[in-house]
Design an enzyme around this catalytic site. Structure first.
Site, PDB file in Angstrom:
ATOM      1  N   LYS A 147       8.061  -4.422  -1.509  1.00  0.00           N
ATOM      2  CA  LYS A 147       7.785  -3.180  -0.548  1.00  0.00           C
ATOM      3  C   LYS A 147       6.424  -2.811  -1.122  1.00  0.00           C
ATOM      4  CE  LYS A 147      10.014   1.473   0.120  1.00  0.00           C
ATOM      5  NZ  LYS A 147      11.352   2.050  -0.226  1.00  0.00           N
ATOM      6  N   SER A 192      14.185   3.620   3.604  1.00  0.00           N
ATOM      7  CA  SER A 192      12.735   3.167   3.833  1.00  0.00           C
ATOM      8  C   SER A 192      12.391   1.823   3.428  1.00  0.00           C
ATOM      9  CB  SER A 192      11.817   4.275   3.176  1.00  0.00           C
ATOM     10  OG  SER A 192      12.100   3.950   1.550  1.00  0.00           O
ATOM     11  N   SER A 195      17.337   4.527   0.350  1.00  0.00           N
ATOM     12  CA  SER A 195      16.257   3.630   0.956  1.00  0.00           C
ATOM     13  C   SER A 195      16.501   2.191   0.581  1.00  0.00           C
ATOM     14  CB  SER A 195      14.966   4.166   0.422  1.00  0.00           C
ATOM     15  OG  SER A 195      14.669   5.302   1.440  1.00  0.00           O
TER      16      SER A 195
END
Lengths: 95, 485
Positions: free
Chosen positions: B76, B151, B175
């Site tokens: 990420k 997310s 997330s």
């Protein structure tokens, strides 16, 4: 309670975010719906509850007050939008 | 050999160890997949040249005793990576190149893996659909026009589409678990303090936690073992002995007590979610676990509490983006204050601005007690609900999300409806507990659905074991057609 446009402009000023006049209306609507949702908490009586300030069972560690790194000025300045020799440069503050 | 990118991380590691495939061949196979998957928009940055160089170095001098020998991994774009751009999905960091490596990624590289690229995410991890990213929507490989969750949406999309053998995300309110649920993959949010937060772009520091996203439970255990551990540089890092999660994985869960909280049966919950939950309970019961009805009475107050605590911490954490030391700076602004205001207005997207304003307001003079202090008190009650329940049970089973993946644009006009996506995941962050999202079935559209296992603090091994037993008996198979290439 409800947030009006003036209050939102004031909070934006505190947060150092300029808000377009055109967007203030939709922002007011969104924030009011969020606060309406948040205010469900008022149903609960929390008079005798201690606030939770840490979810860990340990207290914060302290360390010796000594220098562990340094001499990385170049690395620190590398990402600055504007610098001059060894300083960050910002718009003039004092006349 | 045939394409192995659809295998689990564990299988791939075995293939590397037995020299069926070299690290370089493996890396090339993923690069090819990534180049054919541009439509998914899962990557913000790729580091192919460096990855091939790392693979070559591994092949020249292989160390097969490592946990992740010669394994390329995309992560990420919230983890700072030395000399590789780190954006956090934001325009305000569109040119930020860290001069340091986050502890979690450093741990991964120290176990033999290397970086393949940086994965798209909601801006500053604020979002549940990846639609707040400055770098465009990410598409869920499950279906065109479907969100991958958020997310960590680039992470879930890349993993499900075989663009990385495993990945890592961060989870502040769901997330990791919600995108895992939306893509039929495994996602773990560890106990607060198990993985170092050092070098991760901060959102809400008392809630943020990094964790693995993988295809299988075994993979999840391998990744957790590789990334976790005490770190002096994180003041909330827990100092404890390192666990061997993968070696200690067991599928015998006989006699374990599984709590079923009645408050997680919410109004208007789709029938399919309820049926999935029933299916999960039956599987665990058949494996010899004992189901126990429990009550977590303050569950409904978790989201409102979260939407005070998280924005408050975010408004403070994001004060550092002022256009002075790094990141974007507006060309406008006659004086310093105006430069700050224009920089932040142009650099942040709408959702981030909304949350900064909420946070600034709830912390501002005259409102602190009514909002922030109130939320801290309710957070105490939510934690106490879990503490009380865990006196009589080993783990809790709930659905991961109230729905399957939705369409892009479906919820963007109503922030509260978007927030409700995290209704089952947020309480865990507030209480600092570990929780695992497991792929468990599909809805009638064929979209994946997940179940969540919540454990006691630092009881990751137990929920992984339950997940391991569940996985073997659930019969879920992620059938994703590669329509994008």
């Amino acid at each position: 309670m409800s947030l009006d446009k003036e209050k939102i402009k004031h909070v934006a000023k505190l947060a150092r975010i300029s808000v377009d006049e055109a967007k203030v209306n939709s922002l007011t609507k969104d924030l009011n719906s969020i606060f309406k949702f948040i205010e469900q908490l008022n149903e609960l009586n929390t008079d005798k509850v201690e606030p939770l300030t840490s979810i860990l069972n340990q207290s914060l560690r302290s360390r010796k007050d000594e220098i562990s790194d340094g001499k990385i000025r170049e690395k620190i300045l590398k990402n600055s939008p504007k610098e001059n020799e060894e300083f960050f440069v910002v718009p003039k503050v004092v006349e | 050999m045939a394409d192995i990118t659809n295998q689990s991380l564990n299988e791939i590691i075995e293939n590397v160890k037995t020299k069926k495939i070299s690290s370089r061949e493996l890396t090339k196979a993923y690069i090819k997949n990534i180049e054919n998957a541009k439509k998914l928009n899962a990557f913000v940055t790729t580091t192919f040249d460096q990855a091939l160089e790392n693979a070559k170095q591994f092949d020249n001098k292989p160390n097969f005793d490592q946990l992740l020998p010669g394994i390329p991994l995309a992560v990420k774009d919230l983890f700072c990576t030395e000399n590789t751009k780190t954006t956090a999905g934001s325009n305000i960091l569109n040119n930020f190149i860290p001069s340091y490596e986050s502890t979690v990624t450093k741990n991964l590289w120290g176990n033999g893996s290397f970086l393949l690229g940086k994965l798209n995410c909601d801006e500053f991890a604020m979002g549940s659909s990846n639609e707040t990213s400055h770098y465009g929507n990410v598409i869920n490989p499950v279906g065109d026009q479907l969100v991958p969750g958020g997310s960590s949406g680039g992470s879930s999309s890349a993993l499900a589409a075989d663009l990385t053998p495993a990945t890592i995300g961060t989870d502040t309110g769901g997330s990791i678990r919600q995108p895992a649920s939306f893509t039929g993959t495994v996602g773990l949010k560890p106990t607060y303090g198990l993985c170092s937060r050092w070098g991760i772009v901060a959102f809400a520091s008392s809630l943020d936690q990094a964790g693995p996203m993988t295809k299988t439970i075994k993979d999840c255990a391998i990744m957790l073992e590789s990334m976790s551990g005490f770190d002096e540089k994180d003041s909330t890092s827990i100092n404890k002995k390192k666990e061997q999660y993968s070696k200690n994985l067991k599928d015998n869960i006989k006699g374990l007590k599984i709590g079923i909280p009645k408050e997680y049966r919410v109004d208007n919950m789709p029938k399919e979610i309820d049926e999935l939950w029933e299916k999960g309970k039956n599987i665990l019961k058949d494996l010899g676990a004992q189901l126990i009805d429990i009550s977590l009475p303050h569950t409904k107050y978790a989201l409102p509490t979260y939407y005070i605590v998280a924005p408050a911490e975010a408004s403070s954490n994001l004060a550092r983006y002022d256009g002075v030391r790094y990141g974007y700076r507006s060309k406008q602004g006659k004086d310093l204050i105006e430069m700050y205001e224009k920089t932040r207005s142009e650099g942040f997207g709408d959702e981030v601005k909304r949350r900064i304003l909420i946070g600034t307001y709830v912390l501002s003079s005259g409102y602190y007690d009514a909002y922030y202090l109130k939320a801290q008190k309710v957070r105490q009650l939510i934690k106490k609900d879990f503490d009380d329940s865990f006196k009589k049970i080993d783990a809790i089973l709930t659905p991961s999300t109230p729905s399957s993946a939705f369409k892009i644009g479906e919820k963007t006009n109503d922030p509260v409806s978007m927030y409700l996506n995290d209704i089952f995941t947020v309480p865990v962050n507030l209480a600092g507990l570990p929780a695992l999202s497991l792929p468990a079935g599909v809805d009638k559209k064929g979209y994946p659905l997940g179940l969540q296992l919540i454990g006691k603090a630092l009881d990751e091994q137990k929920i992984l074991n339950i997940g391991y037993a569940f996985e073997k008996n659930c019969g879920f198979k992620n059938e994703i057609k590669k329509w994008w290439s």
